[in-house]
Design a protein around this motif. Structure first.
Motif, short mmCIF file in Angstrom:
data_model
loop_
_atom_site.label_atom_id
_atom_site.label_comp_id
_atom_site.label_asym_id
_atom_site.label_seq_id
_atom_site.Cartn_x
_atom_site.Cartn_y
_atom_site.Cartn_z
N ALA A 1 18.67 -8.40 31.55
CA ALA A 1 19.66 -8.76 32.55
C ALA A 1 19.52 -7.86 33.78
N GLY A 2 19.65 -8.46 34.95
CA GLY A 2 19.60 -7.69 36.19
C GLY A 2 20.91 -6.96 36.43
N ARG A 3 20.89 -6.08 37.39
CA ARG A 3 22.08 -5.31 37.72
C ARG A 3 22.69 -5.82 39.01
N SER A 4 23.98 -5.65 39.17
CA SER A 4 24.65 -6.07 40.40
C SER A 4 24.61 -4.96 41.44
N HIS A 5 24.39 -3.70 40.98
CA HIS A 5 24.29 -2.56 41.89
C HIS A 5 23.03 -1.76 41.55
N CYS A 6 22.45 -1.15 42.57
CA CYS A 6 21.21 -0.40 42.43
C CYS A 6 21.37 0.76 41.45
N GLU A 7 20.37 0.96 40.61
CA GLU A 7 20.34 2.04 39.63
C GLU A 7 20.34 3.42 40.29
N GLU A 8 19.74 3.52 41.45
CA GLU A 8 19.56 4.82 42.09
C GLU A 8 20.64 5.15 43.11
N PRO B 1 22.01 -8.03 46.50
CA PRO B 1 22.42 -9.39 46.87
C PRO B 1 22.09 -10.41 45.77
N GLU B 2 22.93 -11.43 45.70
CA GLU B 2 22.77 -12.50 44.70
C GLU B 2 21.39 -13.15 44.81
N ALA B 3 20.92 -13.37 46.04
CA ALA B 3 19.61 -14.01 46.24
C ALA B 3 18.49 -13.17 45.61
N ARG B 4 18.57 -11.85 45.73
CA ARG B 4 17.55 -10.98 45.12
C ARG B 4 17.65 -11.03 43.61
N ARG B 5 18.85 -11.05 43.08
CA ARG B 5 19.01 -11.10 41.61
C ARG B 5 18.46 -12.40 41.05
N LYS B 6 18.59 -13.49 41.80
CA LYS B 6 18.03 -14.77 41.35
C LYS B 6 16.51 -14.80 41.47
N PRO C 1 14.26 -11.70 38.33
CA PRO C 1 15.02 -11.51 37.09
C PRO C 1 14.86 -10.08 36.56
N GLY C 2 15.96 -9.48 36.14
CA GLY C 2 15.91 -8.13 35.61
C GLY C 2 15.87 -7.06 36.68
N VAL C 3 16.19 -7.40 37.91
CA VAL C 3 16.12 -6.44 39.02
C VAL C 3 17.07 -5.27 38.77
N ARG C 4 16.59 -4.06 39.08
CA ARG C 4 17.40 -2.85 38.87
C ARG C 4 17.60 -2.05 40.14
N LEU C 5 16.76 -2.30 41.16
CA LEU C 5 16.81 -1.51 42.39
C LEU C 5 17.06 -2.40 43.60
N CYS C 6 17.73 -1.82 44.61
CA CYS C 6 17.88 -2.52 45.88
C CYS C 6 16.52 -2.52 46.59
N VAL C 7 16.42 -3.27 47.68
CA VAL C 7 15.15 -3.38 48.39
C VAL C 7 14.66 -2.02 48.89
N CYS D 1 15.33 1.09 47.78
CA CYS D 1 14.88 1.95 46.68
C CYS D 1 13.60 1.40 46.05
N GLN D 2 13.47 0.06 45.97
CA GLN D 2 12.26 -0.53 45.42
C GLN D 2 11.05 -0.21 46.28
N GLN D 3 11.22 -0.25 47.61
CA GLN D 3 10.12 0.09 48.51
C GLN D 3 9.69 1.54 48.33
N ALA D 4 10.65 2.43 48.19
CA ALA D 4 10.33 3.85 47.97
C ALA D 4 9.60 4.03 46.64
N HIS D 5 10.05 3.32 45.63
CA HIS D 5 9.41 3.38 44.30
C HIS D 5 7.97 2.86 44.38
N ASP D 6 7.77 1.76 45.10
CA ASP D 6 6.43 1.18 45.25
C ASP D 6 5.49 2.14 45.97
N ARG D 7 5.99 2.85 46.99
CA ARG D 7 5.15 3.82 47.70
C ARG D 7 4.72 4.95 46.76
N GLU D 8 5.61 5.39 45.90
CA GLU D 8 5.27 6.43 44.94
C GLU D 8 4.21 5.95 43.96
#
Length: 88
Positions: free
Chosen positions: A34-41, A47-52, A55-61, A63-70
């Motif tokens: 299940a995805g989260r409604s709020h960012c883990e970090e 947003p609902e559109a991102r959760r749809k 699937p299983g999203v845990r980070l906002c855009v 934080c996800q971009q920062a994670h991807d750079r790492e």
């Protein structure tokens, strides 16, 4: 045709192995469950559109971009080594 120590198709085998390893690594990082409604970090609402869309999203855009750079630092490796090492 003589290729030295490498057998026929060795280069293609290396390419195939590299691609398979990359696919395996990326698939292991896919979110599940299940995805989260709020960012883990940062606790920002996701947003609902991102959760749809993810699937299983845990980070906002952001934080996800920062994670991807790492993760780019560990993106892959060269199986063949340097040219200099092959010439010695």
């Amino acid at each position: 045709m003589a290729t030295g120590w490498a057998g026929d198709g060795a280069v293609q085998d290396q390419i195939d192995a590299t691609v398979k390893d990359a696919i395996k690594r990326v698939r292991s990082q896919l979110p599940s469950g299940a995805g989260r409604s709020h960012c883990e970090e940062c606790e920002a609402p996701i947003p609902e559109a991102r959760r749809k869309a993810v699937p299983g999203v845990r980070l906002c855009v952001t934080c996800q971009q920062a994670h991807d750079r790492e993760q780019e630092a560990f993106a892959g490796y060269n199986r063949r080594g340097s040219k200099d090492s092959q010439l010695r």
